[in-house]
Design an enzyme around this catalytic site. Structure first.
Site, PDB file in Angstrom:
ATOM      1  N   ILE A  97      14.243   2.715 -12.985  1.00  0.00           N
ATOM      2  CA  ILE A  97      14.118   4.151 -12.707  1.00  0.00           C
ATOM      3  C   ILE A  97      15.277   4.690 -11.859  1.00  0.00           C
ATOM      4  O   ILE A  97      15.635   5.856 -11.964  1.00  0.00           O
ATOM      5  CB  ILE A  97      12.743   4.467 -12.063  1.00  0.00           C
ATOM      6  CG1 ILE A  97      12.498   5.980 -12.110  1.00  0.00           C
ATOM      7  CG2 ILE A  97      12.636   3.916 -10.642  1.00  0.00           C
ATOM      8  CD1 ILE A  97      11.056   6.380 -11.999  1.00  0.00           C
ATOM      9  N   GLY A 133       9.104  -3.556  -5.387  1.00  0.00           N
ATOM     10  CA  GLY A 133       8.978  -2.841  -6.662  1.00  0.00           C
ATOM     11  C   GLY A 133       9.870  -1.605  -6.740  1.00  0.00           C
ATOM     12  O   GLY A 133      11.023  -1.615  -6.293  1.00  0.00           O
ATOM     13  N   VAL A 134       9.342  -0.549  -7.295  1.00  0.00           N
ATOM     14  CA  VAL A 134      10.080   0.704  -7.467  1.00  0.00           C
ATOM     15  C   VAL A 134      10.582   1.211  -6.109  1.00  0.00           C
ATOM     16  O   VAL A 134      11.720   1.675  -5.977  1.00  0.00           O
ATOM     17  CB  VAL A 134       9.149   1.772  -8.110  1.00  0.00           C
ATOM     18  CG1 VAL A 134       9.777   3.148  -8.070  1.00  0.00           C
ATOM     19  CG2 VAL A 134       8.811   1.376  -9.541  1.00  0.00           C
ATOM     20  N   ASP A 135       9.726   1.133  -5.115  1.00  0.00           N
ATOM     21  CA  ASP A 135      10.048   1.615  -3.777  1.00  0.00           C
ATOM     22  C   ASP A 135      11.321   0.926  -3.249  1.00  0.00           C
ATOM     23  O   ASP A 135      12.245   1.586  -2.739  1.00  0.00           O
ATOM     24  CB  ASP A 135       8.850   1.296  -2.877  1.00  0.00           C
ATOM     25  CG  ASP A 135       8.724   2.200  -1.672  1.00  0.00           C
ATOM     26  OD1 ASP A 135       9.527   3.140  -1.565  1.00  0.00           O
ATOM     27  OD2 ASP A 135       7.824   1.959  -0.849  1.00  0.00           O
ATOM     28  N   SER A 191       1.191   2.573  -9.517  1.00  0.00           N
ATOM     29  CA  SER A 191       0.031   1.692  -9.235  1.00  0.00           C
ATOM     30  C   SER A 191      -0.092   0.469 -10.140  1.00  0.00           C
ATOM     31  O   SER A 191      -1.014  -0.320  -9.962  1.00  0.00           O
ATOM     32  CB  SER A 191      -1.321   2.450  -9.305  1.00  0.00           C
ATOM     33  OG  SER A 191      -1.501   3.255  -8.184  1.00  0.00           O
ATOM     34  N   GLY A 211       1.914  -2.088 -10.482  1.00  0.00           N
ATOM     35  CA  GLY A 211       2.560  -3.307  -9.990  1.00  0.00           C
ATOM     36  C   GLY A 211       1.726  -3.905  -8.869  1.00  0.00           C
ATOM     37  O   GLY A 211       0.632  -4.421  -9.101  1.00  0.00           O
TER      38      GLY A 211
END
Ligand code: AR6
Length: 167
Positions: free
Chosen positions: A10, A31-33, A119, A121
């Site tokens: 992303i 993760g994404v964060d 949510s 992951g």
């Protein structure tokens, strides 16, 4: 409605708004964060910590959205939203994450927004459930903006494709 399913990272996707799957205390994470914080640079963490002190002392509520600058990302804004944790929170709050981000994006005049599968992951919500929620939200909301749904794996993208075809 302009919806695109994308496989990838992303942080590499072009959009006015990049949505982060954050946690309630906003300090970054995995993760994404983690990927978004790494790409945006340390200014993002400073801004998140400041927001926590000024606005979200008891944490960003599940389903709500906090807006920051994009820092080193090419986007205009990063939206931080906290999805529900499977087995702990009310999973219907996942819908709120998407709805509140779309509303805020329109409010800010954004022309495009990129979402991860919030949510699915660390928070363990099944991708199929997420795809059904997103399909429902986009069906109800008819957003005027371009929506990119970014799935990290081809397998997750295939699940979204199947659920979206079931419409
Ligand atoms: N680009 C797109 N999707 C990704 C990427 C990426 N670079 N990396 C992972 N995914 P998660 P959550 C997918 O765990 O479940 C953090 O520590 C991943 O495969 O990022 O909402 C936060 O700080 C999965 O399908 O978010 C919170 O504490 C989806 O993104 C907690 O994790 C979401 O996985 C949030 O957990």
């Amino acid at each position: 409605m302009d919806v695109e399913l994308v496989q990838g990272n992303i942080a590499d996707v072009e959009a006015d708004v990049i949505v982060n799957a954050a946690n309630r205390t906003l300090p970054g994470g995995g993760g994404v964060d983690g990927v978004i914080h790494a790409a945006a640079g340390p200014g993002l963490l400073d801004e998140c910590l400041e927001l926590r002190k000024s606005k979200y002392v008891s944490g960003l509520p599940v389903g709500q959205v906090a807006v920051t600058k994009a820092h080193k990302l090419k986007a205009k804004h990063i939206f931080h939203t906290v999805g529900p944790v499977r087995g702990k929170d009310d999973l219907s709050l996942l819908k709120d994450c998407y709805v509140n981000c779309l509303k805020k994006a329109e409010e800010l005049g954004a022309k495009s927004i990129a979402f991860p599968a919030i949510s699915t992951g660390a928070y363990k919500v099944p991708v199929e459930y997420s795809a059904k929620v997103v399909r429902e939200v986009l069906g109800d909301f008819l957003p005027a903006l371009r929506v990119k749904l970014v799935l990290y794996s081809y397998a997750d993208k295939a699940i979204y494709e199947r659920v979206f075809k079931e419409k």
